[in-house]
Design a protein around this motif. Structure first.
Motif, PDB file in Angstrom:
ATOM      1  N   GLU A  18     -13.638 -43.670 -50.016  1.00 24.80           N
ATOM      2  CA  GLU A  18     -13.744 -42.559 -50.965  1.00 24.80           C
ATOM      3  C   GLU A  18     -14.558 -41.397 -50.408  1.00 24.80           C
ATOM      4  O   GLU A  18     -14.210 -40.233 -50.626  1.00 24.80           O
ATOM      5  N   SER A  19     -15.633 -41.683 -49.704  1.00 22.07           N
ATOM      6  CA  SER A  19     -16.475 -40.597 -49.199  1.00 22.07           C
ATOM      7  C   SER A  19     -15.721 -39.772 -48.155  1.00 22.07           C
ATOM      8  O   SER A  19     -15.843 -38.536 -48.122  1.00 22.07           O
ATOM      9  N   ILE A  20     -14.942 -40.436 -47.300  1.00 18.24           N
ATOM     10  CA  ILE A  20     -14.148 -39.712 -46.306  1.00 18.24           C
ATOM     11  C   ILE A  20     -13.063 -38.891 -46.997  1.00 18.24           C
ATOM     12  O   ILE A  20     -12.817 -37.740 -46.623  1.00 18.24           O
ATOM     13  N   CYS A  21     -12.441 -39.462 -48.015  1.00 16.08           N
ATOM     14  CA  CYS A  21     -11.406 -38.733 -48.764  1.00 16.08           C
ATOM     15  C   CYS A  21     -11.972 -37.464 -49.384  1.00 16.08           C
ATOM     16  O   CYS A  21     -11.343 -36.395 -49.335  1.00 16.08           O
ATOM     17  N   GLU A  22     -13.152 -37.592 -49.985  1.00 14.87           N
ATOM     18  CA  GLU A  22     -13.775 -36.423 -50.608  1.00 14.87           C
ATOM     19  C   GLU A  22     -14.113 -35.366 -49.569  1.00 14.87           C
ATOM     20  O   GLU A  22     -13.904 -34.165 -49.793  1.00 14.87           O
ATOM     21  N   GLU A  23     -14.602 -35.811 -48.433  1.00 14.55           N
ATOM     22  CA  GLU A  23     -14.918 -34.880 -47.347  1.00 14.55           C
ATOM     23  C   GLU A  23     -13.653 -34.170 -46.853  1.00 14.55           C
ATOM     24  O   GLU A  23     -13.650 -32.955 -46.614  1.00 14.55           O
ATOM     25  N   ASN A  24     -12.554 -34.919 -46.732  1.00 13.17           N
ATOM     26  CA  ASN A  24     -11.281 -34.351 -46.275  1.00 13.17           C
ATOM     27  C   ASN A  24     -10.761 -33.301 -47.248  1.00 13.17           C
ATOM     28  O   ASN A  24     -10.319 -32.220 -46.840  1.00 13.17           O
ATOM     29  N   VAL A  25     -10.800 -33.597 -48.535  1.00 11.61           N
ATOM     30  CA  VAL A  25     -10.297 -32.662 -49.545  1.00 11.61           C
ATOM     31  C   VAL A  25     -11.150 -31.400 -49.578  1.00 11.61           C
ATOM     32  O   VAL A  25     -10.628 -30.277 -49.632  1.00 11.61           O
ATOM     33  N   ARG A  26     -12.462 -31.562 -49.525  1.00  8.22           N
ATOM     34  CA  ARG A  26     -13.361 -30.388 -49.543  1.00  8.22           C
ATOM     35  C   ARG A  26     -13.112 -29.508 -48.315  1.00  8.22           C
ATOM     36  O   ARG A  26     -13.103 -28.279 -48.413  1.00  8.22           O
ATOM     37  N   GLU A  27     -12.906 -30.135 -47.170  1.00  8.83           N
ATOM     38  CA  GLU A  27     -12.648 -29.381 -45.941  1.00  8.83           C
ATOM     39  C   GLU A  27     -11.338 -28.610 -46.049  1.00  8.83           C
ATOM     40  O   GLU A  27     -11.243 -27.444 -45.633  1.00  8.83           O
ATOM     41  N   LEU A  28     -10.327 -29.256 -46.619  1.00  9.48           N
ATOM     42  CA  LEU A  28      -9.039 -28.594 -46.799  1.00  9.48           C
ATOM     43  C   LEU A  28      -9.164 -27.369 -47.697  1.00  9.48           C
ATOM     44  O   LEU A  28      -8.560 -26.323 -47.440  1.00  9.48           O
TER      45      LEU A  28
ATOM     46  N   ASP B 263      -3.780 -23.173 -40.550  1.00  9.30           N
ATOM     47  CA  ASP B 263      -2.465 -22.551 -40.371  1.00  9.30           C
ATOM     48  C   ASP B 263      -1.332 -23.507 -40.701  1.00  9.30           C
ATOM     49  O   ASP B 263      -0.229 -23.081 -41.037  1.00  9.30           O
ATOM     50  N   MET B 264      -1.632 -24.799 -40.599  1.00 11.47           N
ATOM     51  CA  MET B 264      -0.610 -25.792 -40.910  1.00 11.47           C
ATOM     52  C   MET B 264      -1.266 -27.061 -41.430  1.00 11.47           C
ATOM     53  O   MET B 264      -2.366 -27.425 -41.021  1.00 11.47           O
ATOM     54  N   VAL B 265      -0.565 -27.734 -42.372  1.00 15.01           N
ATOM     55  CA  VAL B 265      -1.007 -29.028 -42.898  1.00 15.01           C
ATOM     56  C   VAL B 265       0.086 -30.041 -42.590  1.00 15.01           C
ATOM     57  O   VAL B 265       1.244 -29.849 -42.974  1.00 15.01           O
TER      58      VAL B 265
ATOM     59  N   TYR C 294       1.520 -20.951 -31.554  1.00 13.25           N
ATOM     60  CA  TYR C 294       0.693 -21.943 -32.240  1.00 13.25           C
ATOM     61  C   TYR C 294      -0.652 -22.144 -31.555  1.00 13.25           C
ATOM     62  O   TYR C 294      -1.573 -22.709 -32.120  1.00 13.25           O
ATOM     63  N   THR C 295      -0.773 -21.685 -30.304  1.00 14.02           N
ATOM     64  CA  THR C 295      -2.020 -21.864 -29.571  1.00 14.02           C
ATOM     65  C   THR C 295      -3.188 -21.223 -30.317  1.00 14.02           C
ATOM     66  O   THR C 295      -3.125 -20.060 -30.713  1.00 14.02           O
ATOM     67  N   GLY C 296      -4.234 -22.009 -30.522  1.00 17.12           N
ATOM     68  CA  GLY C 296      -5.427 -21.507 -31.199  1.00 17.12           C
ATOM     69  C   GLY C 296      -5.380 -21.647 -32.705  1.00 17.12           C
ATOM     70  O   GLY C 296      -6.375 -21.377 -33.377  1.00 17.12           O
ATOM     71  N   LYS C 297      -4.253 -22.084 -33.252  1.00 15.76           N
ATOM     72  CA  LYS C 297      -4.160 -22.236 -34.702  1.00 15.76           C
ATOM     73  C   LYS C 297      -4.836 -23.530 -35.148  1.00 15.76           C
ATOM     74  O   LYS C 297      -4.906 -24.502 -34.405  1.00 15.76           O
ATOM     75  N   HIS C 298      -5.296 -23.504 -36.391  1.00 15.76           N
ATOM     76  CA  HIS C 298      -6.005 -24.658 -36.946  1.00 15.76           C
ATOM     77  C   HIS C 298      -5.056 -25.496 -37.797  1.00 15.76           C
ATOM     78  O   HIS C 298      -4.294 -24.969 -38.601  1.00 15.76           O
TER      79      HIS C 298
ATOM     80  N   GLY D 274      -1.589 -27.006 -28.365  1.00 14.49           N
ATOM     81  CA  GLY D 274      -2.455 -25.837 -28.482  1.00 14.49           C
ATOM     82  C   GLY D 274      -3.189 -25.719 -29.800  1.00 14.49           C
ATOM     83  O   GLY D 274      -3.911 -24.752 -30.025  1.00 14.49           O
ATOM     84  N   TYR D 275      -3.021 -26.698 -30.705  1.00 16.67           N
ATOM     85  CA  TYR D 275      -3.671 -26.639 -32.010  1.00 16.67           C
ATOM     86  C   TYR D 275      -5.120 -27.134 -31.951  1.00 16.67           C
ATOM     87  O   TYR D 275      -5.454 -28.001 -31.149  1.00 16.67           O
ATOM     88  N   HIS D 276      -5.967 -26.570 -32.836  1.00  9.81           N
ATOM     89  CA  HIS D 276      -7.275 -27.135 -33.123  1.00  9.81           C
ATOM     90  C   HIS D 276      -7.055 -28.085 -34.309  1.00  9.81           C
ATOM     91  O   HIS D 276      -6.639 -27.647 -35.381  1.00  9.81           O
ATOM     92  N   VAL D 277      -7.326 -29.360 -34.120  1.00  5.54           N
ATOM     93  CA  VAL D 277      -6.931 -30.366 -35.112  1.00  5.54           C
ATOM     94  C   VAL D 277      -8.121 -30.917 -35.886  1.00  5.54           C
ATOM     95  O   VAL D 277      -9.116 -31.373 -35.287  1.00  5.54           O
ATOM     96  N   TYR D 278      -8.018 -30.872 -37.221  1.00  2.00           N
ATOM     97  CA  TYR D 278      -8.959 -31.571 -38.093  1.00  2.00           C
ATOM     98  C   TYR D 278      -8.266 -32.852 -38.543  1.00  2.00           C
ATOM     99  O   TYR D 278      -7.186 -32.807 -39.140  1.00  2.00           O
ATOM    100  N   LEU D 279      -8.869 -34.000 -38.251  1.00  2.00           N
ATOM    101  CA  LEU D 279      -8.246 -35.291 -38.547  1.00  2.00           C
ATOM    102  C   LEU D 279      -8.709 -35.824 -39.893  1.00  2.00           C
ATOM    103  O   LEU D 279      -9.897 -36.035 -40.128  1.00  2.00           O
ATOM    104  N   SER D 280      -7.746 -36.047 -40.770  1.00  2.00           N
ATOM    105  CA  SER D 280      -8.010 -36.631 -42.085  1.00  2.00           C
ATOM    106  C   SER D 280      -7.487 -38.067 -42.093  1.00  2.00           C
ATOM    107  O   SER D 280      -6.303 -38.304 -41.853  1.00  2.00           O
ATOM    108  N   LYS D 281      -8.395 -39.011 -42.365  1.00  2.00           N
ATOM    109  CA  LYS D 281      -8.006 -40.427 -42.414  1.00  2.00           C
ATOM    110  C   LYS D 281      -8.416 -41.010 -43.774  1.00  2.00           C
ATOM    111  O   LYS D 281      -9.425 -41.708 -43.874  1.00  2.00           O
TER     112      LYS D 281
END
Length: 288
Positions: A62-72, A78-80, A153-157, A178-185
């Protein structure tokens, strides 16, 4: 009705009479989810199901899920990328819990969406969302190929919803684009019960099963953690590996399994009916 036949109701109320092609067949079921439904279908077609749920329990953090949603919600992406229906639903439920559901859906409406899997597609449709990139065959390779056509796409988040089985390689593949990736698990699968896993391996090695039904790549990966070479030999000799769809079939292929049966329609019901037809059309033999 003759014991060699079963019948099915059609959507318009008609009846289809179908021969029971699984008579005398012992079918292993590696799934946990909908295992009872699969078992009933096997029995209806004359077979005997044996359950070996090796998916492993789904664990939500749950704590990771909440962190992921808040970050989103607070970060520009640029893409989900949504890779599983369970993951998308988990994030949505977390947004509800945080009283941010409306903002969550609106953020996705404004985002470029890329999705994999029929359950994920169903989820976005239920929420009146649309995706720019869809994996045509349900695989991540297909989705990555589609996304590679995106210009500049290079440099996009990018926000990537994944789970523990493939997250590292998938993140790396996207970073290579070329993406900057935020990993949601939002969830992961825990290891399956040792005894259940051992029992399925032994049943395959003893060739006491005629077939084993796999409904996810996770089940395949769990099975092949040990004794892989012997299991491959058994599956390529007498025990037929049955995959519900292309992703699961591809994972079996990666492990070296040559004889893989998969239905034309990637649905549980179609799988059992088409497997029954396969045995009707295939003459008995010691090897496949």
């Amino acid at each position: 009705m003759n014991e060699k036949y079963c019948n099915y109701l059609t959507d318009d109320g008609g009846i289809i009479i179908h021969m029971k092609g699984l008579n005398g067949k012992i079918i292993g079921v590696a799934a946990a989810r909908k295992a009872d439904v699969i078992s009933t279908l096997i029995q209806k077609n004359g077979g005997t199901p044996k359950l070996f749920p090796i998916q492993g329990e789904q664990q939500l953090n749950e704590s990771i899920c909440e962190e992921n949603v808040r970050e989103l919600l607070v970060t520009h992406f640029d893409m989900v990328v949504l890779t599983t229906g369970v993951g998308a639903e988990t994030l949505e439920n977390t947004a509800h819990r945080l009283n941010q559901h409306s903002n969550f859906i609106q953020k996705l409406e404004r985002s470029t969406l890329a999705i994999r899997g029929s359950k994920t597609l169903k989820w976005i449709k239920n929420n009146s969302l649309s995706a720019k990139f869809i994996a045509e065959d349900g695989t991540m390779d297909s989705l990555l190929a589609a996304m590679a056509t995106e210009q500049a796409y290079t440099g996009k988040h990018l926000f990537l919803q994944a789970y523990n089985q493939d997250d590292v390689n998938l993140k790396k593949s996207l970073e290579n684009l070329g993406y900057h990736v935020y990993l949601s698990k939002p969830y992961q699968f825990m290891p399956p019960d040792d005894k259940t896993l051992k029992d399925l391996k032994q049943a395959i090695l003893d060739q006491s099963l005629d077939a084993v039904i796999f409904t996810s790549k996770t089940q395949v990966q769990n099975l092949f953690q040990t004794s892989a070479e012997q299991i491959v030999k058994a599956l390529n000799k007498k025990v037929l590996a049955v995959a519900v769809g292309k992703v699961t079939a591809a994972e079996l292929g990666k492990k070296g399994v040559i004889n893989v049966f998969q239905p034309e329609k990637q649905k549980m019901g179609a799988l059992v009916v088409e497997l029954s037809d396969y045995y009707i059309k295939t003459p008995p033999t010691d090897e496949f």
